[in-house]
Design a protein around this motif. Structure first.
Motif, PDB file in Angstrom:
ATOM      1  N   ILE A 123       0.765  -1.192  -0.022  1.00 35.03           N
ATOM      2  CA  ILE A 123      -0.111  -0.054   0.071  1.00 35.03           C
ATOM      3  C   ILE A 123       0.748   1.377  -0.207  1.00 35.03           C
ATOM      4  O   ILE A 123       0.249   2.441  -0.371  1.00 35.03           O
ATOM      5  N   LYS A 124       2.203   0.830   0.241  1.00 34.05           N
ATOM      6  CA  LYS A 124       2.909   2.255   0.253  1.00 34.05           C
ATOM      7  C   LYS A 124       3.258   2.448  -1.024  1.00 34.05           C
ATOM      8  O   LYS A 124       3.381   3.518  -1.624  1.00 34.05           O
ATOM      9  N   ARG A 125       3.386   1.415  -1.996  1.00 31.21           N
ATOM     10  CA  ARG A 125       3.592   1.526  -3.485  1.00 31.21           C
ATOM     11  C   ARG A 125       2.423   2.153  -4.037  1.00 31.21           C
ATOM     12  O   ARG A 125       2.603   2.772  -5.287  1.00 31.21           O
ATOM     13  N   VAL A 126       1.277   1.667  -3.602  1.00 35.83           N
ATOM     14  CA  VAL A 126      -0.184   2.492  -4.184  1.00 35.83           C
ATOM     15  C   VAL A 126       0.017   4.124  -4.203  1.00 35.83           C
ATOM     16  O   VAL A 126      -0.206   4.750  -5.058  1.00 35.83           O
ATOM     17  N   ILE A 127       0.896   4.521  -3.237  1.00 32.80           N
ATOM     18  CA  ILE A 127       0.788   5.999  -2.971  1.00 32.80           C
ATOM     19  C   ILE A 127       2.028   6.507  -3.991  1.00 32.80           C
ATOM     20  O   ILE A 127       2.049   7.354  -4.815  1.00 32.80           O
ATOM     21  N   GLU A 128       3.204   5.766  -3.873  1.00 33.39           N
ATOM     22  CA  GLU A 128       4.251   5.889  -4.630  1.00 33.39           C
ATOM     23  C   GLU A 128       3.993   5.888  -6.361  1.00 33.39           C
ATOM     24  O   GLU A 128       4.392   6.830  -7.135  1.00 33.39           O
TER      25      GLU A 128
END
Lengths: 586, 90
Positions: free
Chosen positions: A458-463
């Protein structure tokens, strides 16, 4: 002739007593017949009566002891004798002017109350002291003033859907005012008093029931965050011409609800602004299908089954797939995606393919663990539990719908609670809005490794994914967007609107040391692009940025800034070398 | 009548009068203290209400919305952009 020598002392005493008795008798007759009216009037004027001691309703404060609801006594005008009151028509006209009402409305209101000794005039309740003085100067007869409490809500519309309001008699009518009515209300006292003709207390005889003040209620709400959440939500709803919306901010470390905003709202200080829609607490009583915001949990369940890895490949070409009568679509043709990329790009086809690889029971158990379909138990009126069917009732089409976040319902608060489970690596902490209540922690920490992996995704969803607009400079953020089609069907037939959508975003920040779980819902935006990443994610960003600053949470993603800081410090240290010598200082 | 009886009667009369005065005095003191208590409890009630009003005023003037409004409109303050912020570790 009476011989004085024969009179002894006892005769004198008897004679004196006879005279005294005669005087008393004469006085009795005099009181009974001559001054009857005078003394009966006196008795009427001074009566021994029981008097209710009204107690103040308890104060509601936020976590920093800011007032959210407070009661203060005000004067209310009471008509004790309508016949006397109606005699001075000029004064009544002046009274109407002071009260800002039409004279006819006063006559109309008192029309059928001619025999009553105690009649309110609606517009003359809770009058400010300045107006009371003006009314007293009118010398109206047949009226009196009594003390009544009025409830004030300094935060107005910002917290109306959570705090609610009371009725004219100070009883809780809705929301927290209703659910904590017993604690807040206290108990009225009773005393025996002597009152004069005008109802004024002349003397107190005894207190029969001791009054008990309403207790203070301390909430977990932070008014600063509440204001920020409400301001940004309102701004977005007005600009996107949406129907409604809600925001909830949860402290992931202890489950405390820091903000719960709903729009539209109303001002509890002004009853004329009240509407059913405005009074609705959308965070706690509105259940909705969470759409793609549930995909991180699908991933967690899939990883838990051990049948899915983050590097597995799914071919979603050509971007749509017909299964039975239904066509499932992605926003575009994503081609071949890894499990991680399915979540990052929010691919529906990829999610369906993941769901087909493992036992549906595992997904059900995980949803149950995070609290889907189960009441949060906040003691809030009309709180809903959402909806989740038992996995034994799931058809294959249901599983596909569940993978996309349909066929079950959650409240925004339940969704925030679910995201706090990700933040806490599988530990479930029940949300609460009363400060004194103990934190309820689910003893078992489940799916720890899975949620740790989900956090990275979910961190990569933002990035790199659909929620770039939710990124906050200096902080790590994890989250997931969602866009649900509005359900317009009924019990007989499922039907989803093609035009109306619900935009969602659920996120956690800072992700490395989680503190806040924020859920933003915008219902039916009328913008050209209605996706959660465009409508709800920017609201999250603004709310989270301000909240982190207000809560003084240090940035955890400051690699670029650190360079700037080190340069700055170097310059400062060069300069500060020229400090005076110790000898010169002392 | 013996002297003893006279003294006893005299003593009883004086005691009686003293007790009567005592009762009247105590009653008077109780009443005045009760009145004082009523006065103080009324004062407490008034002061508490004043305090409540002051708290409401404080709640309104110190609300985040009011502070933000004043800062932006009256003082023309604004939040610096994130990239202009310099974070210094504790």
């Amino acid at each position: 002739m009476i011989n004085l020598k024969n009179i002894n002392r006892s005769d004198i005493v008897i004679f004196a007593m006879l005279i005294a008795a005669t005087i008393i008798l004469f006085r009795c007759i005099n009181l009974q017949y001559k001054d009857t009216k005078k003394y009966s009037n006196l008795i009427e004027d001074r009566e021994i009566k029981s008097h209710i001691i009204k107690t103040s309703r308890g104060t509601i404060v936020d976590r920093n002891n800011n007032i959210l609801a407070e009661s203060i006594p005000m004067n209310s005008l009471i008509v004790t004798d309508t016949t006397e009151f109606f005699q001075d028509k000029v004064a009544i006209e002046k009274l109407a002017t002071i009260l800002n009402v039409k004279t006819e409305s006063i006559y109309k209101e008192l029309k059928n109350k001619e025999n009553k000794k105690f009649s309110y005039i609606r517009s003359a309740r809770h009058i400010p002291i300045k107006k009371v003085k003006k009314i007293r100067n009118l010398n109206l007869s047949g009226i009196t003033f009594i003390k009544e409490y009025k409830r004030y809500y300094p935060e107005g519309e910002v917290l109306a859907s959570l705090i609610g309001m009371t009725d004219f008699d100070h009883n809780g009518q809705m929301c927290i005012e209703l659910s904590f009515d017993k604690i807040l209300k206290g108990r009225d006292g009773k005393k025996i008093v002597v009152k004069d003709k005008n109802g004024k207390i002349v003397d107190e005889i005894e207190q029969v029931i001791t009054p008990q003040e309403g207790k203070e209620l301390k909430l977990t709400i932070d008014t600063r965050l509440q204001y920020v959440a409400y301001r940004e939500l309102k701004k977005q709803i007005i600009s996107s011409k949406a129907a409604s919306g809600s925001v909830v901010i949860l402290d992931t470390t202890n489950g405390e609800i820091l903000a719960s905003a709903s729009y539209p709202s109303f001002d509890p200080n002004n009853r004329s602004t009240y509407t059913h829609e405005g009074a609705r607490n959308r965070v706690i009583i509105d259940a909705l299908e969470p759409a793609s915001t549930i995909k991180p949990f699908l991933l967690a369940a899939a990883l838990h089954s051990k049948k899915v890895n983050l590097n597995d490949i799914y071919d979603t070409t050509p971007g749509y797939k017909r299964i039975g009568n239904k066509i499932y679509r992605d926003y575009k043709n994503y081609g071949r995606l890894t499990t991680e990329e399915v979540i990052i790009n929010s691919s529906n086809l990829g999610s369906i393919m993941i769901s087909e690889k493992f036992n549906k029971k595992i997904f059900y158990e995980l949803l149950e663990h995070i609290g889907v379909g189960e009441k949060v138990n906040l003691n809030f009126p009309s709180e809903v539990e959402g909806a989740l069917k038992h996995y034994s009732e799931w058809k294959n089409s249901d599983v596909r719908s569940l993978a996309m976040g349909y066929a079950f319902k959650v409240t925004p608060l339940q969704l925030a609670k679910a995201y706090s489970v990700i933040a806490n690596d599988g530990l479930v902490i029940n949300p609460k809005f009363v400060k004194s209540e103990n934190t309820q922690i689910h003893e078992e920490k489940k799916y720890e490794n899975e949620f740790k992996q989900v956090k990275k995704v979910i961190k990569r969803v933002i990035e790199d994914g659909t929620a770039k607009r939710a990124a906050i400079e200096g902080y790590t953020v994890g989250g997931k967007t969602g866009t649900a089609r509005l359900y317009t069907g009924n019990q007989k037939k499922d039907k989803y609107s093609n035009k109306e959508h619900i935009s969602l975003f659920a996120g956690i920040t800072p992700l490395d040391k989680p503190k806040l779980a924020i859920v933003v819902i915008v219902n039916q935006p009328k913008t050209k692009v209605h996706f959660g990443g465009y409508v709800a994610a920017p609201v999250f960003k603004k709310i989270a940025t301000d909240s982190l600053r207000i809560l003084n949470i240090s940035p955890d993603n400051i690699s670029d800034h650190k360079k700037q800081v080190s340069n700055k410090i170097e310059k400062i240290s060069n300069y500060s070398l020229k400090t005076p010598e110790v000898a010169n200082v002392f | 009548m013996s002297n003893f009886k006279i003294y006893t009667i005299g003593f009883l009369i004086i005691t009686n009068i003293a007790f009567s005065f005592g009762i009247v005095l105590i009653e008077h003191l109780t009443r005045s203290q009760h009145r004082q208590l009523q006065y103080f409890s009324n004062q407490k009630y008034e002061l508490r209400n004043e305090w409540k009003k002051a708290r409401i005023d404080q709640g309104i003037y110190a609300s985040y919305s009011k502070i933000e409004e004043n800062a932006k409109i009256s003082l023309k303050m604004f939040l610096p952009k994130n990239r202009k912020l310099i974070y210094i570790d504790d």
